[in-house]
Design a protein around this motif. Structure first.
Motif, PDB file in Angstrom:
ATOM      1  N   SER A 118      15.736  -9.980  -7.198  1.00  0.00           N
ATOM      2  CA  SER A 118      16.333  -8.657  -7.086  1.00  0.00           C
ATOM      3  C   SER A 118      16.895  -8.246  -8.442  1.00  0.00           C
ATOM      4  CB  SER A 118      17.436  -8.645  -6.015  1.00  0.00           C
ATOM      5  OG  SER A 118      18.375  -9.684  -6.235  1.00  0.00           O
ATOM      6  N   PHE A 119      17.199  -6.969  -8.569  1.00  0.00           N
ATOM      7  CA  PHE A 119      17.803  -6.445  -9.802  1.00  0.00           C
ATOM      8  C   PHE A 119      18.559  -5.167  -9.461  1.00  0.00           C
ATOM      9  CE2 PHE A 119      13.419  -5.147  -9.409  1.00  0.00           C
ATOM     10  CZ  PHE A 119      13.430  -3.783  -9.636  1.00  0.00           C
ATOM     11  N   LYS A 120      19.569  -4.857 -10.288  1.00  0.00           N
ATOM     12  CA  LYS A 120      20.454  -3.739  -9.946  1.00  0.00           C
ATOM     13  C   LYS A 120      21.332  -3.419 -11.153  1.00  0.00           C
ATOM     14  CE  LYS A 120      24.170  -2.770  -6.571  1.00  0.00           C
ATOM     15  NZ  LYS A 120      24.998  -3.400  -5.503  1.00  0.00           N
ATOM     16  N   ASN A 121      21.704  -2.162 -11.282  1.00  0.00           N
ATOM     17  CA  ASN A 121      22.695  -1.783 -12.284  1.00  0.00           C
ATOM     18  C   ASN A 121      24.057  -1.728 -11.601  1.00  0.00           C
ATOM     19  OD1 ASN A 121      24.185  -0.848 -14.402  1.00  0.00           O
ATOM     20  ND2 ASN A 121      22.936   0.957 -14.807  1.00  0.00           N
ATOM     21  N   ASN A 122      24.831  -2.786 -11.767  1.00  0.00           N
ATOM     22  CA  ASN A 122      26.180  -2.881 -11.188  1.00  0.00           C
ATOM     23  C   ASN A 122      27.154  -2.231 -12.160  1.00  0.00           C
ATOM     24  OD1 ASN A 122      25.589  -4.693  -8.783  1.00  0.00           O
ATOM     25  ND2 ASN A 122      24.752  -5.914 -10.453  1.00  0.00           N
ATOM     26  N   PRO A 130      23.659  -3.746 -15.879  1.00  0.00           N
ATOM     27  CA  PRO A 130      22.306  -4.139 -15.460  1.00  0.00           C
ATOM     28  C   PRO A 130      22.194  -5.651 -15.269  1.00  0.00           C
ATOM     29  CG  PRO A 130      22.202  -2.495 -17.196  1.00  0.00           C
ATOM     30  CD  PRO A 130      23.631  -2.904 -17.094  1.00  0.00           C
ATOM     31  N   THR A 131      21.624  -6.031 -14.119  1.00  0.00           N
ATOM     32  CA  THR A 131      21.618  -7.433 -13.672  1.00  0.00           C
ATOM     33  C   THR A 131      20.252  -7.791 -13.107  1.00  0.00           C
ATOM     34  OG1 THR A 131      23.935  -7.127 -13.004  1.00  0.00           O
ATOM     35  CG2 THR A 131      22.818  -9.101 -12.186  1.00  0.00           C
ATOM     36  N   LEU A 155      15.571  -3.328 -16.909  1.00  0.00           N
ATOM     37  CA  LEU A 155      15.240  -3.197 -15.487  1.00  0.00           C
ATOM     38  C   LEU A 155      13.938  -2.425 -15.265  1.00  0.00           C
ATOM     39  CD1 LEU A 155      18.753  -2.435 -13.936  1.00  0.00           C
ATOM     40  CD2 LEU A 155      17.725  -4.630 -14.527  1.00  0.00           C
ATOM     41  N   ASN A 197      23.298 -11.515  -0.817  1.00  0.00           N
ATOM     42  CA  ASN A 197      23.491 -10.521  -1.869  1.00  0.00           C
ATOM     43  C   ASN A 197      22.157 -10.132  -2.509  1.00  0.00           C
ATOM     44  OD1 ASN A 197      26.562 -10.048  -2.564  1.00  0.00           O
ATOM     45  ND2 ASN A 197      26.352 -12.199  -1.979  1.00  0.00           N
ATOM     46  N   GLY A 199      20.756  -8.328  -6.019  1.00  0.00           N
ATOM     47  CA  GLY A 199      21.032  -7.790  -7.350  1.00  0.00           C
ATOM     48  C   GLY A 199      22.441  -8.015  -7.845  1.00  0.00           C
ATOM     49  N   ASP A 200      23.189  -8.854  -7.181  1.00  0.00           N
ATOM     50  CA  ASP A 200      24.590  -9.064  -7.539  1.00  0.00           C
ATOM     51  C   ASP A 200      25.082 -10.349  -6.873  1.00  0.00           C
ATOM     52  OD1 ASP A 200      27.110  -8.574  -8.588  1.00  0.00           O
ATOM     53  OD2 ASP A 200      27.654  -7.057  -7.105  1.00  0.00           O
TER      54      ASP A 200
END
Length: 226
Positions: A118-122, A130-131, A155, A197, A199-200
């Motif tokens: 997964s990936f996400k901009n936290n 970005p993670t 990302l 969870n 992306g985080d």
């Protein structure tokens, strides 16, 4: 040592570097950002420019390029951030990964074969920005590695299940405006159970939570051998 830690320990004999491979191991410098470092007593390291200035001084003194450390380190770095200090929850200040402090734009290298979980901009202040989370299988054990404080364009072109081999470039590091108010660095964390969870995942815990998170997030240096 739990089963995952044993698998990580046996993976490699030599040091694994997860930043730009052209940076020599001799240019890595240990860094102490704990509450026990008296050099930080009169510094507000919650301000990224102050933190950066301190890190720059350590690197200059040791003639280094990358400052690293922080696993289970108790820090004041989060004392100004609401998500860590909420009155309704225990104060979180124990760091669960290793940080690598260096220039924005530095390449992040995959340490072992894996695929995108997964990936996400936290992008909440104090979070990762970005993670990316990778999923790995080692000795029939599934686990995850988290890479936080990346550049936004890291990302792009990602998708769930995309594979990476050890040594591939995964991302680059972000600037303070992108990594939500920290001096540029990579947060690298190993996680056994993501607990659902996406992306985080918690990167800093409270003292009362430590027994669980220490087991669920083993020391990344067992793998990296810095």
């Amino acid at each position: 040592m739990n089963t995952l830690a044993q698998a990580l320990e046996s993976y490699a004999v030599k040091t694994i570097y997860i930043l730009d491979a052209t940076i020599s191991s001799e240019l890595y410098v240990p860094l102490d950002l704990s509450i026990y470092n008296e050099d930080l007593n009169d510094l507000d390291i919650t301000e990224y420019s102050v933190c950066q200035s301190y890190i720059d001084g350590v690197l200059e003194n040791k003639q280094g390029v990358i400052a690293y450390g922080g696993y289970l380190e108790q820090r004041n770095l989060y004392s100004d951030k609401e998500g860590f200090t909420s009155n309704s929850k225990p104060f979180r200040n124990i760091h669960l990964g290793i940080d690598f402090w260096c220039d924005a734009g530095t390449k992040v290298i995959v340490p072992l074969d894996g695929k995108i979980h997964s990936f996400k901009n936290n992008n909440t202040i104090g979070d990762y920005g970005p993670t990316i989370i990778l999923e790995h299988i080692l000795n029939e054990i599934t686990f995850y590695t988290l890479y936080g404080h990346l550049a936004v364009d890291s990302l792009l072109d990602l998708y769930i299940g995309r594979t990476f081999e050890a040594g591939d470039v995964l991302a680059t590091l972000g600037t303070p405006d992108i990594n939500v108010n920290y001096a540029p660095h990579l947060h690298f964390q190993i996680i056994q159970d993501l607990e659902g969870n996406i992306g985080d995942y918690l990167g800093v815990c409270a003292e009362g939570q430590l027994s669980f998170y220490k087991e669920n997030c083993p020391d990344p240096n067992v793998l990296l051998k810095l």
